[in-house]
Scaffold this motif. Structure first.
Motif, PDB file in Angstrom:
ATOM      1  N   GLN A 127       0.811  -1.214   0.000  1.00  0.00           N
ATOM      2  CA  GLN A 127       0.000   0.000   0.000  1.00  0.00           C
ATOM      3  C   GLN A 127       0.847   1.268   0.000  1.00  0.00           C
ATOM      4  O   GLN A 127       0.368   2.334  -0.342  1.00  0.00           O
ATOM      5  CB  GLN A 127      -0.950  -0.006   1.194  1.00  0.00           C
ATOM      6  CG  GLN A 127      -2.007  -1.081   1.072  1.00  0.00           C
ATOM      7  CD  GLN A 127      -2.852  -1.210   2.307  1.00  0.00           C
ATOM      8  OE1 GLN A 127      -2.374  -0.970   3.397  1.00  0.00           O
ATOM      9  NE2 GLN A 127      -4.103  -1.595   2.124  1.00  0.00           N
TER      10      GLN A 127
ATOM     11  N   ILE B 215      -2.885 -13.389  -4.176  1.00  0.00           N
ATOM     12  CA  ILE B 215      -4.094 -13.656  -3.394  1.00  0.00           C
ATOM     13  C   ILE B 215      -5.134 -12.576  -3.708  1.00  0.00           C
ATOM     14  O   ILE B 215      -4.796 -11.458  -4.098  1.00  0.00           O
ATOM     15  CB  ILE B 215      -3.786 -13.721  -1.882  1.00  0.00           C
ATOM     16  CG1 ILE B 215      -3.171 -12.408  -1.390  1.00  0.00           C
ATOM     17  CG2 ILE B 215      -2.880 -14.905  -1.570  1.00  0.00           C
ATOM     18  CD1 ILE B 215      -2.992 -12.342   0.121  1.00  0.00           C
ATOM     19  N   GLU B 216      -6.389 -12.918  -3.550  1.00  0.00           N
ATOM     20  CA  GLU B 216      -7.478 -12.024  -3.927  1.00  0.00           C
ATOM     21  C   GLU B 216      -7.432 -10.692  -3.175  1.00  0.00           C
ATOM     22  O   GLU B 216      -7.792  -9.657  -3.731  1.00  0.00           O
ATOM     23  CB  GLU B 216      -8.826 -12.711  -3.706  1.00  0.00           C
ATOM     24  CG  GLU B 216      -9.083 -13.867  -4.647  1.00  0.00           C
ATOM     25  CD  GLU B 216      -9.032 -13.455  -6.111  1.00  0.00           C
ATOM     26  OE1 GLU B 216      -9.591 -12.402  -6.483  1.00  0.00           O
ATOM     27  OE2 GLU B 216      -8.416 -14.199  -6.908  1.00  0.00           O
ATOM     28  N   GLU B 217      -6.977 -10.693  -1.928  1.00  0.00           N
ATOM     29  CA  GLU B 217      -6.911  -9.454  -1.152  1.00  0.00           C
ATOM     30  C   GLU B 217      -5.960  -8.446  -1.799  1.00  0.00           C
ATOM     31  O   GLU B 217      -6.234  -7.246  -1.815  1.00  0.00           O
ATOM     32  CB  GLU B 217      -6.468  -9.736   0.294  1.00  0.00           C
ATOM     33  CG  GLU B 217      -7.512 -10.456   1.121  1.00  0.00           C
ATOM     34  CD  GLU B 217      -7.486 -11.971   0.954  1.00  0.00           C
ATOM     35  OE1 GLU B 217      -6.684 -12.495   0.130  1.00  0.00           O
ATOM     36  OE2 GLU B 217      -8.277 -12.630   1.634  1.00  0.00           O
ATOM     37  N   LEU B 218      -4.830  -8.921  -2.320  1.00  0.00           N
ATOM     38  CA  LEU B 218      -3.895  -8.024  -3.004  1.00  0.00           C
ATOM     39  C   LEU B 218      -4.467  -7.540  -4.329  1.00  0.00           C
ATOM     40  O   LEU B 218      -4.320  -6.375  -4.681  1.00  0.00           O
ATOM     41  CB  LEU B 218      -2.555  -8.715  -3.243  1.00  0.00           C
ATOM     42  CG  LEU B 218      -1.635  -8.843  -2.046  1.00  0.00           C
ATOM     43  CD1 LEU B 218      -0.353  -9.555  -2.443  1.00  0.00           C
ATOM     44  CD2 LEU B 218      -1.321  -7.493  -1.446  1.00  0.00           C
ATOM     45  N   LYS B 219      -5.112  -8.421  -5.053  1.00  0.00           N
ATOM     46  CA  LYS B 219      -5.713  -8.014  -6.317  1.00  0.00           C
ATOM     47  C   LYS B 219      -6.766  -6.932  -6.090  1.00  0.00           C
ATOM     48  O   LYS B 219      -6.901  -6.007  -6.896  1.00  0.00           O
ATOM     49  CB  LYS B 219      -6.359  -9.205  -7.017  1.00  0.00           C
ATOM     50  CG  LYS B 219      -5.376 -10.222  -7.548  1.00  0.00           C
ATOM     51  CD  LYS B 219      -6.150 -11.334  -8.212  1.00  0.00           C
ATOM     52  CE  LYS B 219      -5.286 -12.467  -8.647  1.00  0.00           C
ATOM     53  NZ  LYS B 219      -6.069 -13.533  -9.280  1.00  0.00           N
ATOM     54  N   TYR B 220      -7.483  -7.019  -4.994  1.00  0.00           N
ATOM     55  CA  TYR B 220      -8.550  -6.073  -4.700  1.00  0.00           C
ATOM     56  C   TYR B 220      -8.003  -4.671  -4.444  1.00  0.00           C
ATOM     57  O   TYR B 220      -8.596  -3.678  -4.870  1.00  0.00           O
ATOM     58  CB  TYR B 220      -9.361  -6.567  -3.491  1.00  0.00           C
ATOM     59  CG  TYR B 220     -10.500  -5.661  -3.126  1.00  0.00           C
ATOM     60  CD1 TYR B 220     -11.671  -5.651  -3.888  1.00  0.00           C
ATOM     61  CD2 TYR B 220     -10.402  -4.807  -2.042  1.00  0.00           C
ATOM     62  CE1 TYR B 220     -12.720  -4.818  -3.554  1.00  0.00           C
ATOM     63  CE2 TYR B 220     -11.451  -3.961  -1.703  1.00  0.00           C
ATOM     64  CZ  TYR B 220     -12.604  -3.968  -2.466  1.00  0.00           C
ATOM     65  OH  TYR B 220     -13.642  -3.133  -2.145  1.00  0.00           O
ATOM     66  N   ILE B 221      -6.856  -4.564  -3.761  1.00  0.00           N
ATOM     67  CA  ILE B 221      -6.316  -3.238  -3.429  1.00  0.00           C
ATOM     68  C   ILE B 221      -5.316  -2.723  -4.456  1.00  0.00           C
ATOM     69  O   ILE B 221      -4.873  -1.585  -4.370  1.00  0.00           O
ATOM     70  CB  ILE B 221      -5.687  -3.215  -2.022  1.00  0.00           C
ATOM     71  CG1 ILE B 221      -4.497  -4.173  -1.918  1.00  0.00           C
ATOM     72  CG2 ILE B 221      -6.721  -3.489  -0.961  1.00  0.00           C
ATOM     73  CD1 ILE B 221      -3.738  -4.074  -0.618  1.00  0.00           C
TER      74      ILE B 221
END
Length: 59
Positions: free
Chosen positions: A3, A15-21
Motif C-alpha cells: 500500500q 491472493i485475492e486481497e492483493l488483487k482487490y487493493i
C-alpha cells in the motif's frame, strides 16, 4: 509495503486481497506478468514524454 508504493500492481496469481487493493492486476509470473507491466509503463512514459516535448515546442 504494497500500500505504500506509488502504484501497486498485483500478479495474476496473487491472493485475492492483493488483487482487490491493487491499481492494476497483470498476468501471472509464469506468463511474464512483470515484463508486460514494465512494457506498458514504458509505453505510457514514452507517450507522455512525446506530448511534453510537443507542448514545449509550441510554447
Amino acid at each position: 509495503m504494497f500500500q505504500l508504493c506509488g502504484y501497486p500492481v498485483a500478479m495474476g496469481n496473487a491472493i485475492e486481497e492483493l488483487k482487490y487493493i491493487a491499481n492494476n492486476v497483470t498476468d501471472t509470473n509464469d506468463n511474464a506478468g512483470v515484463a508486460k507491466t514494465l512494457e506498458a509503463f514504458k509505453l505510457q512514459l514514452t507517450m507522455w514524454n512525446k506530448q511534453f516535448h510537443y507542448r514545449l515546442e509550441i510554447a
